[in-house]
Scaffold this active site. Structure first.
Site, PDB file in Angstrom:
ATOM      1  N   GLU A 158      -6.485   4.599   8.236  1.00 19.66           N
ATOM      2  CA  GLU A 158      -6.238   6.023   7.971  1.00 19.66           C
ATOM      3  C   GLU A 158      -7.485   6.681   7.378  1.00 19.66           C
ATOM      4  OE1 GLU A 158      -2.640   5.369   5.801  1.00 19.66           O
ATOM      5  OE2 GLU A 158      -1.622   4.845   7.671  1.00 19.66           O
ATOM      6  N   GLU A 203      -5.002  -4.999  10.667  1.00 18.41           N
ATOM      7  CA  GLU A 203      -3.980  -3.963  10.785  1.00 18.41           C
ATOM      8  C   GLU A 203      -4.161  -3.228  12.113  1.00 18.41           C
ATOM      9  OE1 GLU A 203      -2.170  -2.802   6.743  1.00 18.41           O
ATOM     10  OE2 GLU A 203      -3.769  -1.405   7.207  1.00 18.41           O
ATOM     11  N   GLY A 210       3.083   2.201  10.735  1.00 15.40           N
ATOM     12  CA  GLY A 210       4.030   3.311  10.577  1.00 15.40           C
ATOM     13  C   GLY A 210       4.784   3.643  11.847  1.00 15.40           C
ATOM     14  N   SER A 242       3.916  -2.239  10.098  1.00 16.95           N
ATOM     15  CA  SER A 242       5.376  -2.287  10.229  1.00 16.95           C
ATOM     16  C   SER A 242       5.980  -3.631   9.814  1.00 16.95           C
ATOM     17  CB  SER A 242       5.806  -1.930  11.659  1.00 16.95           C
ATOM     18  OG  SER A 242       5.437  -0.599  11.957  1.00 16.95           O
ATOM     19  N   HIS A 266      -9.353   1.192   5.288  1.00 10.20           N
ATOM     20  CA  HIS A 266      -8.050   1.354   5.936  1.00 10.20           C
ATOM     21  C   HIS A 266      -8.200   2.264   7.158  1.00 10.20           C
ATOM     22  CE1 HIS A 266      -3.892   2.418   6.658  1.00 10.20           C
ATOM     23  NE2 HIS A 266      -3.575   1.325   5.986  1.00 10.20           N
ATOM     24  N   ASN A 280       0.872  -1.176   0.000  1.00  9.38           N
ATOM     25  CA  ASN A 280       0.000   0.000   0.000  1.00  9.38           C
ATOM     26  C   ASN A 280       0.911   1.228   0.000  1.00  9.38           C
ATOM     27  OD1 ASN A 280      -1.771   2.071   0.521  1.00  9.38           O
ATOM     28  ND2 ASN A 280      -2.367   1.373   2.562  1.00  9.38           N
ATOM     29  N   TRP A 281       0.937   1.907  -1.131  1.00 13.13           N
ATOM     30  CA  TRP A 281       1.863   3.044  -1.259  1.00 13.13           C
ATOM     31  C   TRP A 281       1.332   4.311  -0.593  1.00 13.13           C
ATOM     32  CZ3 TRP A 281       3.851   2.741  -7.065  1.00 13.13           C
ATOM     33  CH2 TRP A 281       4.782   1.703  -7.153  1.00 13.13           C
ATOM     34  N   LYS A 282       0.093   4.301  -0.146  1.00  9.31           N
ATOM     35  CA  LYS A 282      -0.492   5.487   0.495  1.00  9.31           C
ATOM     36  C   LYS A 282      -0.278   6.723  -0.387  1.00  9.31           C
ATOM     37  CE  LYS A 282       0.022   3.112   4.839  1.00  9.31           C
ATOM     38  NZ  LYS A 282       0.181   3.141   6.280  1.00  9.31           N
ATOM     39  N   GLY A 287       3.089  -1.168   4.143  1.00 10.61           N
ATOM     40  CA  GLY A 287       3.114   0.253   3.820  1.00 10.61           C
ATOM     41  C   GLY A 287       4.530   0.694   3.465  1.00 10.61           C
ATOM     42  N   GLY A 288       5.198   1.316   4.415  1.00 10.97           N
ATOM     43  CA  GLY A 288       6.516   1.925   4.187  1.00 10.97           C
ATOM     44  C   GLY A 288       7.508   1.047   3.441  1.00 10.97           C
TER      45      GLY A 288
HETATM   46  P1  13P Z   1       3.372   0.315   7.532  1.00 11.95           P
HETATM   47  O1  13P Z   1       3.885  -0.969   6.923  1.00 11.95           O
HETATM   48  O2  13P Z   1       4.088   1.534   7.024  1.00 11.95           O
HETATM   49  O3  13P Z   1       3.323   0.222   9.026  1.00 11.95           O
HETATM   50  O4  13P Z   1       1.855   0.498   7.036  1.00 11.95           O
HETATM   51  C1  13P Z   1       0.976  -0.564   7.139  1.00 11.95           C
HETATM   52  C2  13P Z   1      -0.277  -0.224   6.424  1.00 11.95           C
HETATM   53  O5  13P Z   1      -1.018   0.658   6.840  1.00 11.95           O
HETATM   54  C3  13P Z   1      -0.576  -0.952   5.178  1.00 11.95           C
HETATM   55  O6  13P Z   1      -1.870  -0.686   4.752  1.00 11.95           O
END
Ligand code: 13P
Length: 254
Positions: A101, A171, A177, A217, A99, A13-15, A238-239
């Protein structure tokens, strides 16, 4: 032994990261690194503006492209929104729904998660439906209550047929993050609980076959331990998915 029927899914997920140019730079490095990863499905969710570039760059590869969000209507006066049909037309086959967020910053509710999942399914997209507790909820012993609530109001309200076509992603918000990954045991316990929710709402068969990804993470140095848990059917990253080598290392872990 790991279930033979639940094929692993590794999703990035590149956000709100990567322009079209950065997307075009990513794939020529990433694709050769995952040629041997035939044991899993690989999905990348770029921001809307980079989806077309990602679809083009992955043509003929095993990588599927996802939207990060969808609206529940087909079209209409919804400024800033994108429909499932539009995602399909640009070449997406998956969409991330609910998600944390979006729940946190855009007020997405369990009911909206259900509507968006249905809209996605109606046009053939596979929704990756996210749920998870926040730090305070975990610290005060409310994890199961929250997961159960999110499940029942969201994916649990789909029909059995609809439910058979979605993926779940656990999640925990406190792990997103933050570098504070859930331990493999904590993640597996939550996945077992979610599977129980699926069994209670639908059936033992649905519980045994639904794929549940873990997100929060996930990094190359902890993915092996997480994926060794038979409860975890993949990861939503994510990251670490922003860097081709690090995401390839996660995808390649057996
Ligand atoms: P991180 O891997 O950056 O913690 O993010 C996880 C995430 O929200 C994937 O959707």
């Amino acid at each position: 032994m790991r279930s033979q029927v639940r094929r692993r899914v590794m999703a990035g997920n590149w956000k709100m990261y990567k322009t079209q140019a950065e997307t075009r730079d990513f794939f020529p490095v990433f694709l050769p690194l995952i040629l041997d990863a035939t044991h899993c499905d690989v999905v990348i969710a770029p921001p809307f503006t980079s989806i077309a570039a990602a679809v083009q760059a992955t043509e003929g590869s095993r990588v599927a492209i996802a939207g990060q969000n969808n609206h529940w209507q087909k079209e209409g006066a919804f400024t800033g929104e994108v429909s499932s049909q539009m995602l399909v037309a640009v070449g997406c086959t998956y969409v991330i729904v609910g998600h944390s967020e979006r729940r946190q910053y855009s007020g997405e509710t369990d009911g909206m998660v259900a509507q968006k999942s249905r809209a996605a399914l109606e046009c053939g997209l596979t929704p990756i439906v996210c749920l998870g507790e926040n730090f305070t909820e975990r610290e005060t012993g409310r994890t199961q209550e929250i997961l159960s609530q999110q499940f029942i109001g969201g994916p649990g309200s789909l029909t059995p047929e609809e439910f058979s076509r979605i993926l779940l992603a656990y999640e925990p918000v406190w792990a997103i993050g933050t570098g504070r990954t859930a331990t493999p045991d904590i993640a597996a316990a939550a996945h077992r609980f979610l599977r129980q929710c699926v069994q209670d709402q639908f059936s033992a068969e649905a519980a045994a076959s639904v794929r549940i990804l873990y997100g929060g993470s996930v990094k190359p140095d902890n993915s092996q331990g997480l994926m060794a848990q038979q409860e975890l059917d993949g990861a939503l990253v994510g990251g670490a998915s922003l860097d081709a080598k690090s995401f390839a290392a996660i995808v390649n872990c057996k």
